[in-house]
Design an enzyme around this catalytic site. Structure first.
Site, PDB file in Angstrom:
ATOM      1  N   LYS A  61       0.818  -1.211   0.000  1.00  0.00           N
ATOM      2  CA  LYS A  61       0.000   0.000   0.000  1.00  0.00           C
ATOM      3  C   LYS A  61       0.845   1.251   0.000  1.00  0.00           C
ATOM      4  O   LYS A  61       0.467   2.263  -0.584  1.00  0.00           O
ATOM      5  CB  LYS A  61      -0.968   0.002   1.185  1.00  0.00           C
ATOM      6  CG  LYS A  61      -2.037  -1.067   1.030  1.00  0.00           C
ATOM      7  CD  LYS A  61      -3.266  -0.810   1.852  1.00  0.00           C
ATOM      8  CE  LYS A  61      -4.351  -1.796   1.431  1.00  0.00           C
ATOM      9  NZ  LYS A  61      -5.466  -1.907   2.312  1.00  0.00           N
ATOM     10  N   LYS A  86     -10.890  -3.306  -2.660  1.00  0.00           N
ATOM     11  CA  LYS A  86     -11.862  -2.208  -2.558  1.00  0.00           C
ATOM     12  C   LYS A  86     -11.378  -0.921  -3.175  1.00  0.00           C
ATOM     13  O   LYS A  86     -12.140  -0.172  -3.744  1.00  0.00           O
ATOM     14  CB  LYS A  86     -12.087  -1.885  -1.079  1.00  0.00           C
ATOM     15  CG  LYS A  86     -13.073  -2.740  -0.415  1.00  0.00           C
ATOM     16  CD  LYS A  86     -13.549  -2.005   0.819  1.00  0.00           C
ATOM     17  CE  LYS A  86     -14.018  -2.993   1.848  1.00  0.00           C
ATOM     18  NZ  LYS A  86     -12.967  -3.401   2.762  1.00  0.00           N
ATOM     19  N   LYS A 136      -5.000  -9.090  -6.068  1.00  0.00           N
ATOM     20  CA  LYS A 136      -6.243  -9.468  -5.389  1.00  0.00           C
ATOM     21  C   LYS A 136      -7.354  -8.480  -5.675  1.00  0.00           C
ATOM     22  O   LYS A 136      -7.100  -7.311  -5.936  1.00  0.00           O
ATOM     23  CB  LYS A 136      -6.006  -9.601  -3.881  1.00  0.00           C
ATOM     24  CG  LYS A 136      -6.186  -8.339  -3.086  1.00  0.00           C
ATOM     25  CD  LYS A 136      -6.211  -8.634  -1.602  1.00  0.00           C
ATOM     26  CE  LYS A 136      -6.486  -7.344  -0.835  1.00  0.00           C
ATOM     27  NZ  LYS A 136      -7.867  -7.186  -0.414  1.00  0.00           N
TER      28      LYS A 136
HETATM   29  P1  ADP Z   1      -9.932  -4.642   1.026  1.00  0.00           P
HETATM   30  O1  ADP Z   1      -8.589  -5.273   1.180  1.00  0.00           O
HETATM   31  O2  ADP Z   1     -10.597  -5.000  -0.235  1.00  0.00           O
HETATM   32  O3  ADP Z   1      -9.917  -3.180   1.302  1.00  0.00           O
HETATM   33  P2  ADP Z   1     -10.638  -5.218   3.730  1.00  0.00           P
HETATM   34  O4  ADP Z   1      -9.248  -4.844   3.975  1.00  0.00           O
HETATM   35  O5  ADP Z   1     -11.683  -4.459   4.434  1.00  0.00           O
HETATM   36  O6  ADP Z   1     -10.837  -5.236   2.155  1.00  0.00           O
HETATM   37  O7  ADP Z   1     -10.860  -6.747   4.054  1.00  0.00           O
HETATM   38  C1  ADP Z   1     -11.930  -7.287   4.773  1.00  0.00           C
HETATM   39  C2  ADP Z   1     -11.795  -8.793   4.773  1.00  0.00           C
HETATM   40  O8  ADP Z   1     -11.933  -9.300   3.447  1.00  0.00           O
HETATM   41  C3  ADP Z   1     -10.450  -9.305   5.263  1.00  0.00           C
HETATM   42  O9  ADP Z   1     -10.642 -10.484   6.012  1.00  0.00           O
HETATM   43  C4  ADP Z   1      -9.700  -9.612   4.018  1.00  0.00           C
HETATM   44  O10 ADP Z   1      -8.730 -10.599   4.192  1.00  0.00           O
HETATM   45  C5  ADP Z   1     -10.814 -10.106   3.118  1.00  0.00           C
HETATM   46  N1  ADP Z   1     -10.470  -9.900   1.719  1.00  0.00           N
HETATM   47  C6  ADP Z   1     -10.201  -8.722   1.100  1.00  0.00           C
HETATM   48  N2  ADP Z   1      -9.953  -8.902  -0.210  1.00  0.00           N
HETATM   49  C7  ADP Z   1     -10.065 -10.236  -0.430  1.00  0.00           C
HETATM   50  C8  ADP Z   1      -9.930 -11.050  -1.587  1.00  0.00           C
HETATM   51  N3  ADP Z   1      -9.646 -10.510  -2.758  1.00  0.00           N
HETATM   52  N4  ADP Z   1     -10.101 -12.378  -1.453  1.00  0.00           N
HETATM   53  C9  ADP Z   1     -10.410 -12.936  -0.252  1.00  0.00           C
HETATM   54  N5  ADP Z   1     -10.558 -12.216   0.878  1.00  0.00           N
HETATM   55  C10 ADP Z   1     -10.399 -10.888   0.801  1.00  0.00           C
END
Ligand code: ADP
Ligand code: TRP
Length: 337
Positions: free
Chosen positions: A119, A210, A207
């Site tokens: 990040k 968001k 991955k």
């Molecule tokens: P992001 O990384 O998309 O901003 P968050 O950090 O809020 O999302 O993650 C919330 C949950 O979703 C965490 O447990 C994270 O490991 C899971 N998560 C986020 N992206 C993925 C993905 N692409 N595949 C599986 N789990 C994910």
């Protein structure tokens, strides 16, 4: 004796996406169903984590409330007495414990965190909040003595760091924190072979995220089912011409197989196929059906009941977290023994 705790958090800095749903929300709901009565379930919005990377602050509060609704739409049973939903910032002990844990966490450890490295590369200026992100997350986990923390693959390292910090504090101060289980036990408990990592449909080497700018490869839970199906149909694949599970050579196809399976499909019939069309078509239909169902459940969530349960959960969790914090404050010398 109090019940063992299963805990997870999902940030509200944007709409949740299919990766969040399949990687964290669905496993949590399934664990609740399976272990109702035996475990305590804590599902919360880590709102203080939301602006460790820049966001539109004018939308955060609303998005937080929206995501709480999504928890219920995903099937979380709020009538279960041992289930608690809350907003991190409504429980000040999270912030206070973070400040204390900061002095028992090393710069080296935090610099090694993959999420921080990834990040921070994307930004011109990196906040101390982003660097400290895993310590706040450790506080989230340790305040409630959580044993199991269902998260996606990207968060494994942070859960392990929380465990390391707890072990370090226990070595110094005696039996202070209950430890989250090691990674292997976490996965076994969730009946997974590995933590899930859903990839971006347009660029399957990364991955699903968001904060992706274009959103082309991300299926948001608020996308129209038709729009989401289109994103699946235009997913990036490869030119090898054989459906196989191979993250290295065929990340796009592997991702589609993972999504299909996680949504309850049976991938066997596609393995070995020389055409990619039927697989894409089947995944598009599954995603469309899932979103249609999920979105209709959202409209049925009882908002008044949700707010009442949120407030009573936050009261209860303030007591639990406050008690852990006091224990810590005593051993570090901030309060009389
Ligand atoms: P992001 O990384 O998309 O901003 P968050 O950090 O809020 O999302 O993650 C919330 C949950 O979703 C965490 O447990 C994270 O490991 C899971 N998560 C986020 N992206 C993925 C993905 N692409 N595949 C599986 N789990 C994910
Ligand atoms: N860091 C997690 C994420 O971005 C969200 C989170 C914050 C969390 N605190 C937590 C997850 C505690 C599990 C436990 O995905």
């Amino acid at each position: 004796m109090s019940k063992k705790v299963i805990l997870t958090g999902l940030r509200a800095n944007n709409d949740l996406h299919l990766g969040n749903y399949l990687g964290a929300l669905l496993p949590m709901v399934e664990l609740q169903k399976k272990y109702a009565g035996q475990y305590q379930i804590n599902l919360f919005v880590p709102d203080l984590h939301s602006f460790t990377t820049p966001i539109d602050h004018s939308k955060l509060y609303e998005q937080t409330m929206h995501n709480l609704k999504l928890f219920v739409a995903a099937g979380l049973d709020l009538d279960d007495q041992d289930t608690f939903i809350y907003r991190q910032s409504y429980i000040p002990a999270h912030s206070e414990l973070t400040v204390i844990l900061n002095s028992f966490t090393y710069m080296g450890e935090l610099s090694r965190m993959t999420q921080f490295k990834e990040k921070s590369e994307k930004q011109d200026s990196v906040s101390a909040g982003l660097f400290d992100y895993p310590v706040l997350m450790a506080a989230d986990i340790l305040l409630y003595g959580a044993k199991y923390v269902p998260v996606g693959a990207d968060q494994t390292q942070h859960v392990e760091l929380a465990r390391d910090i707890a072990i370090r504090m226990n070595n110094k101060f005696g039996d202070l924190f209950a430890l989250p289980e090691p990674e292997k036990e976490q996965i076994a408990f969730a009946h997974q072979q590995t933590r899930l990592r859903i990839r971006d449909l347009a660029d399957p080497t990364k991955k699903m995220n968001k904060s992706d700018d274009s959103g082309k490869g991300v299926i948001f839970l608020g996308d129209s089912p038709e729009e989401a199906a289109k994103k699946v149909m235009s997913a990036t694949t490869d030119s090898l011409g054989k459906v196989a599970h191979d993250y290295e050579k065929q990340p796009g196809i592997s991702n589609l197989l993972d999504i299909y399976e996680a949504l309850g499909g049976d991938t066997k019939e596609f393995i070995g196929n020389e055409q990619y069309g039927p697989l894409k078509q089947a995944v598009a239909v599954k995603v469309k059906e899932f979103l249609t169902h999920f979105q209709s459940r959202q409209t049925k969530v009882d908002q008044v009941k949700l707010t009442a349960q949120l407030e009573s959960s936050e009261k209860a969790m303030n007591n639990t977290a406050g008690a852990t914090l006091l224990k810590v404050q005593k051993v570090v010398g901030l309060r009389a023994k």
